[in-house]
Design a protein around this motif. Structure first.
Motif, mmCIF file in Angstrom:
data_model
loop_
_atom_site.group_PDB
_atom_site.id
_atom_site.type_symbol
_atom_site.label_atom_id
_atom_site.label_comp_id
_atom_site.label_asym_id
_atom_site.label_seq_id
_atom_site.Cartn_x
_atom_site.Cartn_y
_atom_site.Cartn_z
ATOM 1 N N ALA A 14 -0.497 -8.642 -7.480
ATOM 2 C CA ALA A 14 0.503 -7.718 -6.948
ATOM 3 C C ALA A 14 -0.110 -6.784 -5.909
ATOM 4 O O ALA A 14 0.463 -6.549 -4.845
ATOM 5 N N LEU A 18 -0.275 -6.502 -0.981
ATOM 6 C CA LEU A 18 0.026 -5.338 -0.150
ATOM 7 C C LEU A 18 -1.070 -5.048 0.878
ATOM 8 O O LEU A 18 -0.931 -4.145 1.690
ATOM 9 N N LEU A 27 7.778 -2.995 4.069
ATOM 10 C CA LEU A 27 8.234 -2.276 2.869
ATOM 11 C C LEU A 27 8.685 -0.858 3.222
ATOM 12 O O LEU A 27 9.705 -0.379 2.713
ATOM 13 N N LEU A 66 5.773 -11.343 0.760
ATOM 14 C CA LEU A 66 6.387 -10.266 -0.036
ATOM 15 C C LEU A 66 7.592 -10.742 -0.833
ATOM 16 O O LEU A 66 7.988 -10.111 -1.814
ATOM 17 N N TYR A 70 8.276 -8.168 -3.931
ATOM 18 C CA TYR A 70 8.636 -6.857 -3.369
ATOM 19 C C TYR A 70 9.926 -6.897 -2.551
ATOM 20 O O TYR A 70 10.532 -5.862 -2.290
ATOM 21 N N PRO A 80 14.678 -4.390 -0.763
ATOM 22 C CA PRO A 80 13.470 -4.201 -1.576
ATOM 23 C C PRO A 80 13.810 -4.365 -3.053
ATOM 24 O O PRO A 80 14.954 -4.134 -3.458
ATOM 25 N N THR A 81 12.841 -4.739 -3.858
ATOM 26 C CA THR A 81 13.081 -4.843 -5.307
ATOM 27 C C THR A 81 12.737 -3.497 -5.963
ATOM 28 O O THR A 81 12.140 -2.618 -5.335
ATOM 29 N N ALA A 83 10.506 -3.092 -8.036
ATOM 30 C CA ALA A 83 9.042 -3.007 -8.123
ATOM 31 C C ALA A 83 8.488 -2.231 -6.927
ATOM 32 O O ALA A 83 7.536 -1.464 -7.045
ATOM 33 N N THR A 84 9.103 -2.419 -5.757
ATOM 34 C CA THR A 84 8.652 -1.719 -4.555
ATOM 35 C C THR A 84 8.835 -0.220 -4.710
ATOM 36 O O THR A 84 7.928 0.567 -4.430
ATOM 37 N N TYR A 88 6.084 2.845 -4.915
ATOM 38 C CA TYR A 88 6.243 3.909 -3.920
ATOM 39 C C TYR A 88 6.305 5.273 -4.604
ATOM 40 O O TYR A 88 5.639 6.231 -4.213
#
Ligand SMILES: [Zn+2]
Ligand SMILES: [Zn+2]
Length: 287
Positions: A14, A18, A27, A66, A70, A80-81, A83-84, A88
């Motif tokens: 994960a 990024l 993102l 991604l 994400y 975006p999911t 998870a993003t 953040y």
């Protein structure tokens, strides 16, 4: 690959996804429009524009990396999911790349052992309250996002951290990890009582690293029947857990385990019995 690297494969995968500026730009552009599940999708062209890319092959490659984790592709574009936004928000909360000047301060309270004014410290993301004058009190320590100090006095930050810990312990004790939503296990080990110490209480997440070891009194502050009884005998349940009167604790039954906790109020005493899962079985106020 060394043995060390074989650990935590989902976390490594994960984070490694990024590690590219273009992906972070994608993102960032998507998070700007975030309205949870109602987020309006960003079209391919809008997204390319937002990250200022002309090379569609390169853009496509990074967007592809991604996708699924994400970013999700929906009918009208990309969103975006959760998870993003979770990542953040964690970065925003803990601000790992910023310093904080409040690393040591006094706390408006009293050490339960010697009565001195405790000292608050903030180190490595943990807010702790301890006594410098004696070594008797175990103190309080809990992870607290740096962002929590914003527009708050030192004492307000400690109050907020204490309340935050209480909410997390409450959720964890209800069977749900406050961080990963996985199942938790609550346990009390009463052997310490034989040596005159408080029983050890732990609540563990079965999946992530979440673990708390609250005092029994802290747990009682989470149970409505216990807090009603404590209020009835004149105890302020909004004070810090270490400011509550010292309880008398004894085992009333080993199998099944029942532990009786007695707390003296102004004139009366509340007797609260809990079981091996830390659930309250009975509450009695002695006249
Ligand atoms: Zn002290
Ligand atoms: Zn967890």
């Amino acid at each position: 690959m060394t043995d060390d690297r074989a650990e935590h494969p989902p976390m490594r995968e994960a984070f490694s996804l990024l590690g590219h500026e273009i992906r972070l730009e994608i993102l960032a552009a998507l998070i700007d429009e975030w309205v949870a599940a109602y987020t309006e999708p960003c079209t391919y062209a809008e997204l390319m524009d937002a990250v200022d890319m002309q090379d569609s092959g390169k853009f496509n490659y990074h967007l592809g990396k991604l996708r699924g984790i994400y970013v999700e592709k929906v009918d009208d574009g990309y969103v975006p999911t959760a998870a993003t936004t979770a990542l953040y928000r964690t970065v925003l909360a803990y601000q790992p790349n910023q310093d904080i000047d409040r690393t040591r301060f006094t706390v408006d309270s009293a050490c339960p052992s010697c009565g001195s004014e405790p000292v608050g410290t903030y180190e490595r993301g943990f807010l702790s309250v301890d006594c410098d004058s004696c070594a008797e009190w175990v103190g309080f320590s809990y992870p607290f996002p740096k962002h929590g100090f914003e527009n708050r006095s030192d004492d307000d930050a400690v109050r907020v951290a204490h309340r935050r810990c209480k909410h997390h312990v409450q959720l964890a004790h209800s069977g749900q990890c406050p961080f990963c939503a996985g199942p938790t296990t609550s346990q009390i080990r009463a052997d310490a009582l034989e040596e005159g110490n408080e029983p050890t209480v732990t609540i563990d997440c079965d999946s992530c690293s979440f673990r708390v070891g609250p005092r029994i009194l802290f747990l009682l502050l989470l149970d409505p029947s216990a807090t009603t009884a404590l209020t009835d005998i004149g105890i302020d349940i909004d004070q810090y857990e270490w400011e509550l009167p010292d309880p008398r604790i004894r085992i009333v039954s080993s199998n099944p385990l029942r532990v009786r906790v007695e707390i003296d109020g102004e004139e009366r005493t509340a007797a609260i019995v809990i079981d091996e899962s830390l659930d309250v079985c009975s509450v009695v106020i002695d006249q």
